[in-house]
Motif scaffolding. Structure first.
Motif, PDB file in Angstrom:
ATOM      1  N   ALA A 197       0.834  -1.205   0.000  1.00 35.10           N
ATOM      2  CA  ALA A 197       0.000   0.000   0.000  1.00 35.10           C
ATOM      3  C   ALA A 197       0.869   1.254   0.000  1.00 35.10           C
ATOM      4  CB  ALA A 197      -0.932  -0.010   1.209  1.00 35.10           C
ATOM      5  N   LYS A 198       1.921   1.257   0.781  1.00 37.99           N
ATOM      6  CA  LYS A 198       2.832   2.410   0.814  1.00 37.99           C
ATOM      7  C   LYS A 198       3.455   2.626  -0.561  1.00 37.99           C
ATOM      8  CE  LYS A 198       6.919   4.212   3.151  1.00 37.99           C
ATOM      9  NZ  LYS A 198       7.961   3.951   4.155  1.00 37.99           N
ATOM     10  N   TRP A 199       3.887   1.555  -1.212  1.00 35.98           N
ATOM     11  CA  TRP A 199       4.481   1.638  -2.545  1.00 35.98           C
ATOM     12  C   TRP A 199       3.457   2.170  -3.559  1.00 35.98           C
ATOM     13  CZ3 TRP A 199       3.793  -0.621  -7.377  1.00 35.98           C
ATOM     14  CH2 TRP A 199       4.844  -0.493  -8.272  1.00 35.98           C
ATOM     15  N   LEU A 200       2.243   1.632  -3.509  1.00 35.18           N
ATOM     16  CA  LEU A 200       1.196   2.062  -4.441  1.00 35.18           C
ATOM     17  C   LEU A 200       0.820   3.523  -4.223  1.00 35.18           C
ATOM     18  CD1 LEU A 200      -1.150  -1.056  -4.430  1.00 35.18           C
ATOM     19  CD2 LEU A 200       0.057  -0.112  -6.420  1.00 35.18           C
ATOM     20  N   ARG A 201       0.619   3.927  -2.974  1.00 34.07           N
ATOM     21  CA  ARG A 201       0.189   5.305  -2.689  1.00 34.07           C
ATOM     22  C   ARG A 201       1.171   6.330  -3.232  1.00 34.07           C
ATOM     23  NH1 ARG A 201      -3.963   6.896   0.850  1.00 34.07           N
ATOM     24  NH2 ARG A 201      -3.375   8.859  -0.110  1.00 34.07           N
ATOM     25  N   ALA A 202       2.447   5.989  -3.251  1.00 34.65           N
ATOM     26  CA  ALA A 202       3.465   6.917  -3.769  1.00 34.65           C
ATOM     27  C   ALA A 202       3.403   7.043  -5.288  1.00 34.65           C
ATOM     28  CB  ALA A 202       4.858   6.446  -3.348  1.00 34.65           C
ATOM     29  N   ARG A 203       2.659   6.158  -5.949  1.00 34.08           N
ATOM     30  CA  ARG A 203       2.650   6.105  -7.411  1.00 34.08           C
ATOM     31  C   ARG A 203       1.282   6.287  -8.053  1.00 34.08           C
ATOM     32  NH1 ARG A 203       6.501   3.629  -5.048  1.00 34.08           N
ATOM     33  NH2 ARG A 203       8.563   3.538  -6.004  1.00 34.08           N
ATOM     34  N   MET A 204       0.230   6.315  -7.266  1.00 32.11           N
ATOM     35  CA  MET A 204      -1.122   6.380  -7.825  1.00 32.11           C
ATOM     36  C   MET A 204      -1.825   7.664  -7.412  1.00 32.11           C
ATOM     37  SD  MET A 204      -3.075   3.692  -5.329  1.00 32.11           S
ATOM     38  CE  MET A 204      -4.575   4.569  -4.920  1.00 32.11           C
ATOM     39  N   PRO A 205      -2.749   8.121  -8.228  1.00 30.48           N
ATOM     40  CA  PRO A 205      -3.523   9.311  -7.852  1.00 30.48           C
ATOM     41  C   PRO A 205      -4.575   8.962  -6.799  1.00 30.48           C
ATOM     42  CG  PRO A 205      -4.307   8.449  -9.942  1.00 30.48           C
ATOM     43  CD  PRO A 205      -3.107   7.624  -9.560  1.00 30.48           C
ATOM     44  N   ASP A 206      -4.988   9.957  -6.044  1.00 31.64           N
ATOM     45  CA  ASP A 206      -6.004   9.734  -5.010  1.00 31.64           C
ATOM     46  C   ASP A 206      -7.373   9.387  -5.591  1.00 31.64           C
ATOM     47  OD1 ASP A 206      -4.310  10.094  -2.850  1.00 31.64           O
ATOM     48  OD2 ASP A 206      -4.725  12.247  -2.706  1.00 31.64           O
ATOM     49  N   ASP A 207      -7.585   9.685  -6.876  1.00 33.72           N
ATOM     50  CA  ASP A 207      -8.901   9.402  -7.466  1.00 33.72           C
ATOM     51  C   ASP A 207      -8.968   8.042  -8.155  1.00 33.72           C
ATOM     52  OD1 ASP A 207      -7.385   9.949  -9.729  1.00 33.72           O
ATOM     53  OD2 ASP A 207      -8.925  11.192 -10.670  1.00 33.72           O
ATOM     54  N   ALA A 208      -8.008   7.162  -7.884  1.00 27.84           N
ATOM     55  CA  ALA A 208      -8.054   5.820  -8.453  1.00 27.84           C
ATOM     56  C   ALA A 208      -9.331   5.115  -7.994  1.00 27.84           C
ATOM     57  CB  ALA A 208      -6.833   5.013  -8.029  1.00 27.84           C
ATOM     58  N   VAL A 209      -9.874   4.279  -8.856  1.00 27.46           N
ATOM     59  CA  VAL A 209     -11.046   3.477  -8.536  1.00 27.46           C
ATOM     60  C   VAL A 209     -10.540   2.153  -7.972  1.00 27.46           C
ATOM     61  CG1 VAL A 209     -13.074   2.312  -9.470  1.00 27.46           C
ATOM     62  CG2 VAL A 209     -12.389   4.552 -10.373  1.00 27.46           C
ATOM     63  N   ILE A 210     -11.014   1.802  -6.780  1.00 29.81           N
ATOM     64  CA  ILE A 210     -10.548   0.589  -6.113  1.00 29.81           C
ATOM     65  C   ILE A 210     -11.729  -0.372  -5.992  1.00 29.81           C
ATOM     66  CG2 ILE A 210      -9.430  -0.374  -4.069  1.00 29.81           C
ATOM     67  CD1 ILE A 210      -8.417   2.571  -3.549  1.00 29.81           C
ATOM     68  N   LEU A 211     -11.582  -1.540  -6.615  1.00 28.54           N
ATOM     69  CA  LEU A 211     -12.618  -2.563  -6.632  1.00 28.54           C
ATOM     70  C   LEU A 211     -12.092  -3.785  -5.883  1.00 28.54           C
ATOM     71  CD1 LEU A 211     -13.513  -2.309 -10.430  1.00 28.54           C
ATOM     72  CD2 LEU A 211     -14.526  -1.033  -8.514  1.00 28.54           C
ATOM     73  N   VAL A 212     -12.874  -4.285  -4.928  1.00 31.09           N
ATOM     74  CA  VAL A 212     -12.364  -5.311  -4.022  1.00 31.09           C
ATOM     75  C   VAL A 212     -13.329  -6.483  -3.898  1.00 31.09           C
ATOM     76  CG1 VAL A 212     -11.493  -5.708  -1.672  1.00 31.09           C
ATOM     77  CG2 VAL A 212     -11.227  -3.464  -2.735  1.00 31.09           C
TER      78      VAL A 212
ATOM     79  N   ALA B 111      -5.475  -1.336   3.721  1.00 31.39           N
ATOM     80  CA  ALA B 111      -4.121  -0.825   3.947  1.00 31.39           C
ATOM     81  C   ALA B 111      -3.862   0.451   3.145  1.00 31.39           C
ATOM     82  CB  ALA B 111      -3.084  -1.891   3.596  1.00 31.39           C
ATOM     83  N   LEU B 112      -4.598   0.656   2.049  1.00 28.78           N
ATOM     84  CA  LEU B 112      -4.451   1.881   1.256  1.00 28.78           C
ATOM     85  C   LEU B 112      -5.019   3.102   1.966  1.00 28.78           C
ATOM     86  CD1 LEU B 112      -5.335   0.674  -2.352  1.00 28.78           C
ATOM     87  CD2 LEU B 112      -3.141   1.614  -1.584  1.00 28.78           C
ATOM     88  N   ASP B 113      -5.929   2.889   2.900  1.00 30.97           N
ATOM     89  CA  ASP B 113      -6.586   3.965   3.630  1.00 30.97           C
ATOM     90  C   ASP B 113      -7.344   4.899   2.684  1.00 30.97           C
ATOM     91  OD1 ASP B 113      -7.344   5.122   6.047  1.00 30.97           O
ATOM     92  OD2 ASP B 113      -5.716   6.578   5.992  1.00 30.97           O
ATOM     93  N   LEU B 114      -7.987   4.296   1.692  1.00 36.64           N
ATOM     94  CA  LEU B 114      -8.823   5.020   0.736  1.00 36.64           C
ATOM     95  C   LEU B 114     -10.170   4.306   0.627  1.00 36.64           C
ATOM     96  CD1 LEU B 114      -6.207   5.533  -2.126  1.00 36.64           C
ATOM     97  CD2 LEU B 114      -7.097   7.317  -0.611  1.00 36.64           C
ATOM     98  N   GLU B 115     -11.172   5.027   0.166  1.00 37.35           N
ATOM     99  CA  GLU B 115     -12.471   4.396  -0.052  1.00 37.35           C
ATOM    100  C   GLU B 115     -12.373   3.402  -1.197  1.00 37.35           C
ATOM    101  OE1 GLU B 115     -15.917   6.874  -0.302  1.00 37.35           O
ATOM    102  OE2 GLU B 115     -15.091   8.290   1.151  1.00 37.35           O
ATOM    103  N   PHE B 116     -13.124   2.313  -1.083  1.00 40.09           N
ATOM    104  CA  PHE B 116     -13.156   1.309  -2.144  1.00 40.09           C
ATOM    105  C   PHE B 116     -14.552   0.743  -2.281  1.00 40.09           C
ATOM    106  CE2 PHE B 116     -11.620  -1.005   1.661  1.00 40.09           C
ATOM    107  CZ  PHE B 116     -12.534  -2.059   1.732  1.00 40.09           C
ATOM    108  N   ASN B 117     -14.781   0.080  -3.405  1.00 45.13           N
ATOM    109  CA  ASN B 117     -16.064  -0.545  -3.692  1.00 45.13           C
ATOM    110  C   ASN B 117     -15.922  -2.056  -3.607  1.00 45.13           C
ATOM    111  OD1 ASN B 117     -17.448   1.924  -4.449  1.00 45.13           O
ATOM    112  ND2 ASN B 117     -16.176   1.880  -6.271  1.00 45.13           N
ATOM    113  N   THR B 118     -16.792  -2.691  -2.842  1.00 44.07           N
ATOM    114  CA  THR B 118     -16.832  -4.141  -2.781  1.00 44.07           C
ATOM    115  C   THR B 118     -17.658  -4.627  -3.966  1.00 44.07           C
ATOM    116  OG1 THR B 118     -16.650  -4.111  -0.382  1.00 44.07           O
ATOM    117  CG2 THR B 118     -17.531  -6.122  -1.395  1.00 44.07           C
ATOM    118  N   VAL B 119     -17.079  -5.540  -4.755  1.00 41.47           N
ATOM    119  CA  VAL B 119     -17.738  -6.022  -5.973  1.00 41.47           C
ATOM    120  C   VAL B 119     -17.912  -7.531  -5.868  1.00 41.47           C
ATOM    121  CG1 VAL B 119     -17.604  -6.149  -8.487  1.00 41.47           C
ATOM    122  CG2 VAL B 119     -16.703  -4.138  -7.286  1.00 41.47           C
ATOM    123  N   LYS B 120     -19.152  -7.962  -5.749  1.00 40.82           N
ATOM    124  CA  LYS B 120     -19.471  -9.383  -5.600  1.00 40.82           C
ATOM    125  C   LYS B 120     -18.872 -10.223  -6.733  1.00 40.82           C
ATOM    126  CE  LYS B 120     -23.525 -10.998  -6.552  1.00 40.82           C
ATOM    127  NZ  LYS B 120     -24.943 -11.310  -6.650  1.00 40.82           N
TER     128      LYS B 120
END
Length: 150
Positions: A34-49, A61-70
């Motif tokens: 997550a630390k590695w990704l956060r240094a390289r990605m924009p805050d507006d990335a779409v996170i699907l989990v 671990a990213l400490d960002l909002e994400f969407n749970t996708v069945k």
């Protein structure tokens, strides 16, 4: 479009599969990645989990909002990942936190055109980018890294 395929970190054994939690090692793996990704990605990335507990914990671990996708559950297919991510359209980075063998098959499909059983280590990411338009469009591998290399 850019797509980051992130396999959940190390998890406990157990049943039911969807309730397996991260181990202490997995929590550390998720934090490093997550630390590695956060240094390289924009805050507006779409996170699907995936709804599985270990994928949810990894994404947190990213400490960002994400969407749970069945449709990204442990039973997902590579085609489900491609569809959920909206590949190859879109302008934003999409991160999919999911499972094997699905993520390895997804990477193989997008890079070679064939689903193959590629291995993605626990906690690792494969970062893909789609460049160009129409017949000149190409999928590029931007990064493939596991948490033990960070």
């Amino acid at each position: 479009m850019e797509l980051i395929l992130w396999r959940h970190a190390d998890a406990e054994d157990g049943i039911p599969d969807s309730e397996r939690a991260l181990t202490a090692k997995g929590i550390k793996q998720a934090a490093r990645m997550a630390k590695w990704l956060r240094a390289r990605m924009p805050d507006d990335a779409v996170i699907l989990v995936s709804p599985a507990k270990r994928a949810q914990q990894t994404a947190r671990a990213l400490d960002l909002e994400f969407n749970t996708v069945k449709d990204l559950s442990t039973a997902a297919l590579a085609e489900d990942v491609v569809r959920a991510a909206g590949w190859p359209g879109g302008e934003r980075i999409v991160i999919v936190v999911g499972h094997q063998p699905t993520l390895g098959e997804t990477a193989a499909l997008l890079l070679t055109g064939a689903k193959e059983p590629w291995n993605v280590k626990k906690g690792a990411v494969i970062w893909l980018a789609r460049r160009g338009d129409g017949a000149h469009a190409r999928t590029q591998l931007r990064a493939a890294i596991s948490p033990d290399l960070l």
